[in-house]
Write a protein that holds these residues in place. Structure first.
Motif, short mmCIF file in Angstrom:
data_model
loop_
_atom_site.label_atom_id
_atom_site.label_comp_id
_atom_site.label_asym_id
_atom_site.label_seq_id
_atom_site.Cartn_x
_atom_site.Cartn_y
_atom_site.Cartn_z
N VAL A 77 0.86 -1.17 0.00
CA VAL A 77 0.00 0.00 0.00
C VAL A 77 0.89 1.22 0.00
CG1 VAL A 77 -1.75 1.30 1.27
CG2 VAL A 77 -1.86 -1.19 1.21
N GLU A 78 0.67 2.13 -0.93
CA GLU A 78 1.58 3.27 -1.07
C GLU A 78 1.21 4.43 -0.15
OE1 GLU A 78 3.54 6.13 -4.55
OE2 GLU A 78 1.92 4.74 -5.03
N TYR A 79 -0.07 4.69 -0.01
CA TYR A 79 -0.49 5.85 0.77
C TYR A 79 -1.21 5.43 2.05
CZ TYR A 79 0.78 8.76 -3.18
OH TYR A 79 1.49 9.40 -4.17
N LEU A 80 -0.97 6.20 3.10
CA LEU A 80 -1.51 5.87 4.42
C LEU A 80 -3.04 5.86 4.41
CD1 LEU A 80 -1.07 5.28 7.40
CD2 LEU A 80 -0.91 7.74 7.82
N VAL A 81 -3.64 6.78 3.67
CA VAL A 81 -5.10 6.86 3.66
C VAL A 81 -5.72 5.56 3.11
CG1 VAL A 81 -5.32 7.93 1.37
CG2 VAL A 81 -7.06 8.35 3.13
N VAL A 112 -3.14 15.79 4.19
CA VAL A 112 -1.71 15.77 3.87
C VAL A 112 -1.40 14.70 2.83
CG1 VAL A 112 0.61 15.50 4.85
CG2 VAL A 112 -1.19 16.61 6.20
N ASN A 113 -2.13 13.59 2.90
CA ASN A 113 -1.96 12.44 2.01
C ASN A 113 -0.51 11.94 1.98
OD1 ASN A 113 -2.97 10.46 0.32
ND2 ASN A 113 -2.55 11.62 -1.55
N PRO A 114 0.04 11.58 3.15
CA PRO A 114 1.42 11.08 3.18
C PRO A 114 1.52 9.65 2.68
CG PRO A 114 0.45 10.90 5.34
CD PRO A 114 -0.58 11.57 4.48
N LYS A 115 2.68 9.30 2.18
CA LYS A 115 2.91 7.90 1.84
C LYS A 115 3.01 7.11 3.14
CE LYS A 115 4.96 8.46 -2.72
NZ LYS A 115 6.06 8.09 -3.64
N VAL A 116 2.73 5.84 3.05
CA VAL A 116 2.58 5.05 4.25
C VAL A 116 3.85 5.01 5.10
CG1 VAL A 116 3.23 2.82 3.27
CG2 VAL A 116 1.52 2.91 5.09
N LEU A 117 5.02 5.15 4.47
CA LEU A 117 6.29 5.11 5.21
C LEU A 117 6.80 6.50 5.59
CD1 LEU A 117 8.19 2.31 3.26
CD2 LEU A 117 6.85 2.10 5.36
N ASP A 118 6.09 7.54 5.18
CA ASP A 118 6.51 8.92 5.47
C ASP A 118 5.89 9.38 6.78
OD1 ASP A 118 7.29 11.52 5.50
OD2 ASP A 118 5.96 12.17 3.89
N THR A 119 6.72 9.48 7.80
CA THR A 119 6.21 9.90 9.11
C THR A 119 6.56 11.35 9.45
OG1 THR A 119 8.23 9.11 10.22
CG2 THR A 119 6.42 7.52 9.96
N LYS A 120 7.20 12.04 8.53
CA LYS A 120 7.61 13.42 8.82
C LYS A 120 6.42 14.34 9.09
CE LYS A 120 11.85 13.15 6.05
NZ LYS A 120 12.57 13.69 4.86
N TRP A 121 5.28 14.02 8.50
CA TRP A 121 4.12 14.89 8.65
C TRP A 121 3.62 14.96 10.09
CZ3 TRP A 121 -1.34 13.32 9.04
CH2 TRP A 121 -1.49 11.98 9.35
N VAL A 122 4.01 13.97 10.91
CA VAL A 122 3.59 13.97 12.31
C VAL A 122 4.12 15.20 13.04
CG1 VAL A 122 3.79 12.72 14.50
CG2 VAL A 122 3.42 11.46 12.38
N LYS A 123 5.31 15.67 12.64
CA LYS A 123 5.91 16.84 13.28
C LYS A 123 5.12 18.12 13.00
CE LYS A 123 10.61 14.95 13.06
NZ LYS A 123 12.00 15.14 12.55
N GLN A 124 4.26 18.08 11.99
CA GLN A 124 3.47 19.26 11.63
C GLN A 124 2.14 19.32 12.37
OE1 GLN A 124 3.00 18.95 7.39
NE2 GLN A 124 5.19 18.73 7.00
N TRP A 125 1.83 18.32 13.16
CA TRP A 125 0.55 18.30 13.85
C TRP A 125 0.47 19.43 14.87
CZ3 TRP A 125 -0.40 12.46 15.38
CH2 TRP A 125 -0.49 11.70 14.21
N ASP A 126 -0.59 20.19 14.81
CA ASP A 126 -0.84 21.25 15.80
C ASP A 126 -2.01 20.80 16.66
OD1 ASP A 126 -0.87 23.59 17.21
OD2 ASP A 126 -1.90 24.76 15.67
N LEU A 127 -1.71 19.87 17.55
CA LEU A 127 -2.74 19.26 18.38
C LEU A 127 -2.35 19.33 19.84
CD1 LEU A 127 -3.20 15.98 16.27
CD2 LEU A 127 -4.68 18.00 16.18
N SER A 128 -3.34 19.22 20.69
CA SER A 128 -3.04 19.13 22.12
C SER A 128 -2.32 17.81 22.38
CB SER A 128 -4.33 19.19 22.93
OG SER A 128 -5.09 18.01 22.73
#
Length: 362
Positions: A77-81, A112-128
């Motif tokens: 599977v290429e994309y996490l979604v 964001v539609n990240p690829k399944v192995l791309d975890t860099k987007w987690v650093k962009q989360w603006d969450l509590s």
């Protein structure tokens, strides 16, 4: 050549084989969908492990591992979604459950539609911190399932740590602020004055106050029963609400003060039935909490020069005043609708039995 001993291990209920050969680590699920506690699956995994050991000794090892899978390897599977959708479909959850956290996480992934192995987007989360931890946990669970089903070789989110939880300072309204807020509502949004007074006096959740009906108020016994809420319908259009039990499922009885009794009596009209809402929107419909906050609450706080705090702060305000007036922790937990004092201590512990500094001659 050093002997290699491969044994099946438990990987969140599934079966995994881990070993090293020629300086490379291998980790895979030989039986996608297999259960570690299932004797047949376990023995099958042991047989596959033995076959790998023999192939290594015979210099016939398949580095792709495809030869050792019980069934053909699932397509990558290429994309996490896409993996998320496969997982959620596998869970078969009720629609109302899907409409809550699962929907919000999918929206976040799809944006964001990240690829399944791309975890860099987690650093962009603006969450509590709490929301961050909960959503990361759901994505981890999704990827664990992906590993078990053969869609992934390993969980890329396994080693990611959520941010440290930073304690948020509780800032209840003081007496002067309460006075200004009530004056502001009486002047700028008089229709909601009684609603705000009720929230401050009782500390009930906004959805509980919105859903309060006259049948929940007994003027003879001088008490209010809080056992239902009118919460947002997650399957609706964003404005519809559904009647349900309170957040904790508890029923609590609140004794009315003289002032609170007088406030409620002043609102009761001759045509009201037991099912009539006590508090309504200006045109008679159900109060929309978001509209109330945006059109009145924010407006009043700005006009009165009070730093913004969400309407939920009325609940903190009642609790803090209760502590200052020496109401017991068990009593306060009951008033707030908690089964024990755990949440009270966690939220308001800094206010309870706070010692004074020693008297040092300075």
């Amino acid at each position: 050549m050093r002997d290699i001993n491969i044994n099946p291990i438990d990987n969140n209920g599934s079966i995994q084989l881990k070993f090293s050969f020629s300086g490379k680590r291998y980790s895979f699920n030989p039986i996608p969908g297999g259960d570690y506690k299932n004797k047949r699956d376990f023995k099958t995994a042991q047989a596959i492990a033995t076959r790998i050991e023999n192939d290594i000794l015979a210099d016939n090892f398949d580095k792709t591992l495809d030869r050792y899978r019980l069934i053909p390897k699932a397509p990558k599977v290429e994309y996490l979604v896409d993996l998320w959708d496969l997982w959620v479909d596998f869970l078969g959850l009720p629609e109302r459950t899907l409409a809550n956290h699962y929907r919000y996480v999918r929206q976040m992934i799809a944006k964001v539609n990240p690829k399944v192995l791309d975890t860099k987007w987690v650093k962009q989360w603006d969450l509590s911190p709490r929301t961050h931890r909960d959503r990361l946990g759901m994505i981890r669970a999704c990827c664990n399932w992906g590993v078990a089903k053969g869609y992934l070789d390993a969980n890329p989110y396994y080693g990611i740590k959520p941010p440290r939880k930073v304690a948020k300072e509780i800032q209840p309204f003081n007496n002067e602020e309460i006075k200004k807020i009530l004056e502001g509502f009486d002047s700028l949004c008089p229709h909601y004055g009684p609603f705000v007074r009720f929230l401050l006096a009782t500390g009930v959740r906004t959805s509980e106050a919105i859903g309060l009906q006259w049948k929940h108020i007994d003027f003879t016994r001088n008490e209010i029963v809080i056992k239902e809420s009118l919460s947002k319908d997650l399957l609706g259009n964003g404005y519809t609400r559904i009647r349900k039990e309170t957040k904790t499922g508890n029923i609590r009885y609140l004794n009315m003060s003289e002032g609170l009794r007088g406030l409620l009596l002043s609102l009761k009209k001759p045509g009201d039935t037991p099912d009539t809402l006590v508090f309504t929107a200006p045109r008679g419909g159900t109060i929309d909490a978001d509209n109330f906050r945006e059109r009145c609450w924010l407006k009043v706080l700005e006009a009165q020069g009070i730093s913004y705090r969400q309407p939920y702060t009325t609940r903190h305000t009642m609790a803090s005043h209760a502590i200052e007036q020496h109401i017991s922790l068990t009593g306060l937990a009951y008033l707030l609708g908690h089964t024990d004092t755990t949440m009270v201590m966690k939220t308001y512990g800094h206010m309870i039995n706070r010692p004074d500094l020693p008297d040092i001659p300075i």
